[in-house]
Design a protein around this motif. Structure first.
Motif, PDB file in Angstrom:
ATOM      1  N   ALA A   5       0.826  -1.207   0.000  1.00  0.00           N
ATOM      2  CA  ALA A   5       0.000   0.000   0.000  1.00  0.00           C
ATOM      3  C   ALA A   5       0.861   1.258   0.000  1.00  0.00           C
ATOM      4  CB  ALA A   5      -0.927  -0.012   1.219  1.00  0.00           C
ATOM      5  N   LEU A   6       1.985   1.201   0.707  1.00  0.00           N
ATOM      6  CA  LEU A   6       2.870   2.362   0.784  1.00  0.00           C
ATOM      7  C   LEU A   6       3.632   2.569  -0.518  1.00  0.00           C
ATOM      8  CD1 LEU A   6       4.190   4.631   2.404  1.00  0.00           C
ATOM      9  CD2 LEU A   6       5.773   2.933   3.365  1.00  0.00           C
ATOM     10  N   SER A   7       4.248   1.505  -1.029  1.00  0.00           N
ATOM     11  CA  SER A   7       5.088   1.658  -2.217  1.00  0.00           C
ATOM     12  C   SER A   7       4.270   1.967  -3.464  1.00  0.00           C
ATOM     13  CB  SER A   7       5.923   0.401  -2.444  1.00  0.00           C
ATOM     14  OG  SER A   7       5.104  -0.737  -2.636  1.00  0.00           O
ATOM     15  N   GLY A   8       2.992   1.579  -3.482  1.00  0.00           N
ATOM     16  CA  GLY A   8       2.153   1.858  -4.634  1.00  0.00           C
ATOM     17  C   GLY A   8       1.285   3.094  -4.492  1.00  0.00           C
ATOM     18  N   HIS A   9       1.508   3.866  -3.432  1.00  0.00           N
ATOM     19  CA  HIS A   9       0.665   5.042  -3.182  1.00  0.00           C
ATOM     20  C   HIS A   9       0.945   6.121  -4.228  1.00  0.00           C
ATOM     21  CE1 HIS A   9      -1.368   8.328  -1.112  1.00  0.00           C
ATOM     22  NE2 HIS A   9      -1.868   7.433  -0.265  1.00  0.00           N
ATOM     23  N   ALA A  10      -0.129   6.731  -4.733  1.00  0.00           N
ATOM     24  CA  ALA A  10       0.013   7.717  -5.805  1.00  0.00           C
ATOM     25  C   ALA A  10       0.757   8.971  -5.369  1.00  0.00           C
ATOM     26  CB  ALA A  10      -1.373   8.096  -6.328  1.00  0.00           C
ATOM     27  N   ASP A  11       0.780   9.273  -4.077  1.00  0.00           N
ATOM     28  CA  ASP A  11       1.427  10.489  -3.589  1.00  0.00           C
ATOM     29  C   ASP A  11       2.822  10.234  -3.038  1.00  0.00           C
ATOM     30  OD1 ASP A  11      -0.599  12.217  -4.282  1.00  0.00           O
ATOM     31  OD2 ASP A  11      -1.669  11.974  -2.383  1.00  0.00           O
ATOM     32  N   VAL A  12       3.381   9.065  -3.285  1.00  0.00           N
ATOM     33  CA  VAL A  12       4.765   8.771  -2.910  1.00  0.00           C
ATOM     34  C   VAL A  12       5.655   9.028  -4.123  1.00  0.00           C
ATOM     35  CG1 VAL A  12       6.370   6.877  -2.389  1.00  0.00           C
ATOM     36  CG2 VAL A  12       4.287   7.177  -1.035  1.00  0.00           C
ATOM     37  N   ASP A  13       6.720   9.788  -3.922  1.00  0.00           N
ATOM     38  CA  ASP A  13       7.585  10.197  -5.028  1.00  0.00           C
ATOM     39  C   ASP A  13       8.854   9.369  -5.148  1.00  0.00           C
ATOM     40  OD1 ASP A  13       6.070  12.740  -5.739  1.00  0.00           O
ATOM     41  OD2 ASP A  13       6.492  13.065  -3.614  1.00  0.00           O
ATOM     42  N   LEU A  14       9.217   8.664  -4.101  1.00  0.00           N
ATOM     43  CA  LEU A  14      10.420   7.835  -4.098  1.00  0.00           C
ATOM     44  C   LEU A  14      10.169   6.646  -3.185  1.00  0.00           C
ATOM     45  CD1 LEU A  14      14.129   8.836  -3.787  1.00  0.00           C
ATOM     46  CD2 LEU A  14      13.161   7.326  -2.078  1.00  0.00           C
ATOM     47  N   VAL A  15      10.595   5.466  -3.613  1.00  0.00           N
ATOM     48  CA  VAL A  15      10.527   4.277  -2.767  1.00  0.00           C
ATOM     49  C   VAL A  15      11.943   3.738  -2.611  1.00  0.00           C
ATOM     50  CG1 VAL A  15       9.533   2.003  -2.392  1.00  0.00           C
ATOM     51  CG2 VAL A  15       8.235   3.733  -3.652  1.00  0.00           C
ATOM     52  N   ALA A  16      12.427   3.689  -1.375  1.00  0.00           N
ATOM     53  CA  ALA A  16      13.728   3.097  -1.069  1.00  0.00           C
ATOM     54  C   ALA A  16      13.484   1.821  -0.279  1.00  0.00           C
ATOM     55  CB  ALA A  16      14.586   4.069  -0.263  1.00  0.00           C
ATOM     56  N   HIS A  17      13.955   0.708  -0.812  1.00  0.00           N
ATOM     57  CA  HIS A  17      13.650  -0.593  -0.211  1.00  0.00           C
ATOM     58  C   HIS A  17      14.902  -1.433  -0.103  1.00  0.00           C
ATOM     59  CE1 HIS A  17      12.623  -4.959  -0.841  1.00  0.00           C
ATOM     60  NE2 HIS A  17      11.885  -4.696   0.213  1.00  0.00           N
ATOM     61  N   VAL A  18      15.112  -2.034   1.058  1.00  0.00           N
ATOM     62  CA  VAL A  18      16.146  -3.041   1.258  1.00  0.00           C
ATOM     63  C   VAL A  18      15.435  -4.286   1.740  1.00  0.00           C
ATOM     64  CG1 VAL A  18      18.242  -3.692   2.500  1.00  0.00           C
ATOM     65  CG2 VAL A  18      17.900  -1.310   1.802  1.00  0.00           C
ATOM     66  N   GLY A  19      15.566  -5.379   0.979  1.00  0.00           N
ATOM     67  CA  GLY A  19      14.853  -6.591   1.344  1.00  0.00           C
ATOM     68  C   GLY A  19      14.932  -7.622   0.236  1.00  0.00           C
ATOM     69  N   SER A  20      13.887  -8.395   0.088  1.00  0.00           N
ATOM     70  CA  SER A  20      13.914  -9.544  -0.806  1.00  0.00           C
ATOM     71  C   SER A  20      13.773  -9.141  -2.268  1.00  0.00           C
ATOM     72  CB  SER A  20      12.787 -10.516  -0.443  1.00  0.00           C
ATOM     73  OG  SER A  20      11.533  -9.980  -0.816  1.00  0.00           O
ATOM     74  N   ILE A  21      14.219 -10.036  -3.140  1.00  0.00           N
ATOM     75  CA  ILE A  21      14.088  -9.808  -4.572  1.00  0.00           C
ATOM     76  C   ILE A  21      12.619  -9.752  -4.973  1.00  0.00           C
ATOM     77  CG2 ILE A  21      14.448 -10.895  -6.831  1.00  0.00           C
ATOM     78  CD1 ILE A  21      17.135 -11.879  -5.809  1.00  0.00           C
ATOM     79  N   ALA A  22      11.797 -10.632  -4.401  1.00  0.00           N
ATOM     80  CA  ALA A  22      10.376 -10.658  -4.753  1.00  0.00           C
ATOM     81  C   ALA A  22       9.702  -9.333  -4.414  1.00  0.00           C
ATOM     82  CB  ALA A  22       9.680 -11.809  -4.039  1.00  0.00           C
ATOM     83  N   ALA A  23       9.996  -8.798  -3.221  1.00  0.00           N
ATOM     84  CA  ALA A  23       9.407  -7.519  -2.839  1.00  0.00           C
ATOM     85  C   ALA A  23       9.916  -6.396  -3.732  1.00  0.00           C
ATOM     86  CB  ALA A  23       9.715  -7.223  -1.373  1.00  0.00           C
ATOM     87  N   GLY A  24      11.203  -6.431  -4.048  1.00  0.00           N
ATOM     88  CA  GLY A  24      11.761  -5.414  -4.927  1.00  0.00           C
ATOM     89  C   GLY A  24      11.122  -5.436  -6.303  1.00  0.00           C
ATOM     90  N   ARG A  25      10.868  -6.631  -6.818  1.00  0.00           N
ATOM     91  CA  ARG A  25      10.232  -6.753  -8.129  1.00  0.00           C
ATOM     92  C   ARG A  25       8.821  -6.160  -8.091  1.00  0.00           C
ATOM     93  NH1 ARG A  25      11.043 -11.962  -8.741  1.00  0.00           N
ATOM     94  NH2 ARG A  25      13.069 -11.660  -9.761  1.00  0.00           N
TER      95      ARG A  25
END
Length: 462
Positions: A197-217
């Protein structure tokens, strides 16, 4: 151990299985409200003088040092990371925030030469609202770097820590937020649905993620729809190539450190080892001896602490890789057996007889396992190390300048370490490749990721 009930996330001490606490995950409405508050605070924070922003981040870093022992204990309780390692991670986090507090005010653009009467400027601007989604294996240090860089460059942040250490994540974020204006740093708890919900939010301008390949994809796919800038450090399958001209005992010490530190649960842990046949026998003997020194906490003099894995679910994953390798013909030199008793402990393990087709060779294990493939020479080891879709990091142990030069030139990874599995200068950058991620995750270059550039062409009236 982390489990999810109908409403709550339960966190258990991985050493004892005892309940640490329950956390209610944020739903889509909660995420929307947090992003909304960060959006409201965005313009005011962006217009705050860079030196003032940096001063607040520096103050937060000082407060972080003051609670370092508390956070290290909480880290140990939620994830099993040995206290000394966790304390080092918190202190490194404070140092990283202080570093970005120094670099933020001097992060600048440049001017371009055009006509005599005109001015061309390239000006860095904050991207806006940054979603920062962080892991459990080094939770404070990773969060401090991403959040610190985002804040000093004028972004507001919504932080989702790992559901495996939510109390630690919230304690850290609330401490930092207490030094900032309202809405500049928000926090949401939860697992995959909250992160989506956070990474796909329309009002988010940047997503920084450290974690699994599946989540990153999944984050890449979501950002393709929203236009958010994506910064990812995902799984690795880091090789260690051991040349025939090195001392096998020293090489075994390096291999053990790279494979067993933090239970092998480090983004740049050694995941597969290629050892030249000429020294393979003494190397394997020494590596088995090293494995015996890594013991469950507490450790005695001459021994090293090996905490539990983060939970039993992850232990099943690690042992599944080991058991599959053994079933396919691998030899166990140390460990390889799930111990009796409470918790999620797994012994330091050494395997040989690996083949390129085995799962343990092709996929990230992320546990205290040192899988060794004996190769004819350095050239074969390097060729097999290269043949992998991941691109996080690699290590080579060699006394040959030619081999070292060839290795760092040809390995398709973001970081190559020569004659040392860990280390690197403070402020060093890292840029993963392949399935391991995209963008700079550390160093001054992270400030570039957190900003976008506006080009201004300014001409006088005729």
């Amino acid at each position: 151990m982390t489990t999810t009930t109908d409403t709550d996330i339960e966190v258990h001490d991985p050493a004892t299985g005892e309940l640490v606490g329950r956390v209610r995950p944020a739903d889509a409405g909660d995420v929307d409200e947090a992003v909304g508050r960060a959006r409201v605070a965005r313009d005011g924070w962006a217009r705050t003088p860079a030196a003032d922003r940096a001063g607040l981040v520096r103050d937060a870093a000082g407060a972080l040092r003051g609670v370092a022992e508390e956070l290290a204990r909480l880290n140990e309780t939620e994830t099993g990371r040995p206290y000394d390692d966790g304390l080092g991670g918190v202190l490194a986090a404070a140092g990283t925030m202080e570093q970005y507090a120094e670099l933020g005010p001097v992060h600048r653009g440049r001017s371009l030469l055009g006509s005599w009467s005109a001015t061309d400027l390239m000006v860095p601007e904050p991207r806006g609202v940054a979603a920062v989604i962080t892991p459990w294996n080094d939770p404070v240090a990773v969060a401090a770097g991403l959040i610190g860089a985002a804040l000093v460059t004028g972004n507001t942040v919504v932080h989702k820590p790992s559901e495996r250490c939510p109390h630690l994540g919230r304690r850290f974020a609330e401490l930092v937020a207490s030094f900032l204006p309202e809405g500049v740093l928000e926090i949401v708890d939860g697992a995959g649905p909250t992160g989506a919900a956070l990474s796909g939010h329309a009002d988010v301008d940047l997503v920084a993620h450290v974690g699994s390949i599946a989540a990153g994809r999944a984050i890449r796919q979501a950002a393709a729809g929203t236009g958010a800038h994506v910064l990812l450090e995902n799984g690795g399958n880091d090789p260690l190539v051991v040349d025939a001209d090195v001392d096998p005992r020293w090489a075994a010490e390096q291999a053990a450190l790279g494979s067993y530190a933090n239970g092998g649960q480090v983004c740049v842990s050694v995941e597969r080892i290629y050892c030249a046949a000429a020294i393979a026998e003494p190397f394997l003997d020494a590596l088995a001896e090293e494995a015996a020194r890594w013991v469950y906490r507490p450790s005695a003099a001459g021994e090293k602490a090996l905490g539990p894995l983060v939970d039993r679910r992850h232990r099943e994953h690690v042992h599944g890789h080991v058991a599959a390798a053994v079933a396919d013909g691998a030899t166990v030199h140390a460990g390889g057996v799930v111990p009796d008793g409470d918790g999620a402990f797994y012994p330091a393990t050494v395997l040989s007889g690996l083949t390129p087709a085995m799962t343990i060779t092709r996929e990230e294990t992320f546990g205290p396992v040192a899988p060794v493939r004996v190769v004819e020479d350095f050239a074969q080891g390097l060729a097999e190390a290269i043949d992998d879709p991941h691109g996080l990091a690699a290590t080579v142990l060699t006394g040959s300048m030619n081999n070292a030069q060839q290795a760092w030139r040809e390995l398709p990874v973001g970081s190559v370490k020569i004659n040392g599995v860990f280390g690197g200068a403070p402020g060093g950058a890292a840029q993963p490749r392949g399935t391991s991620g995209t963008g700079f995750g550390y160093g001054p270059e992270l400030l570039d990721e957190m900003t976008t550039t506006k080009v201004v062409h300014w001409s006088p009236l005729p």
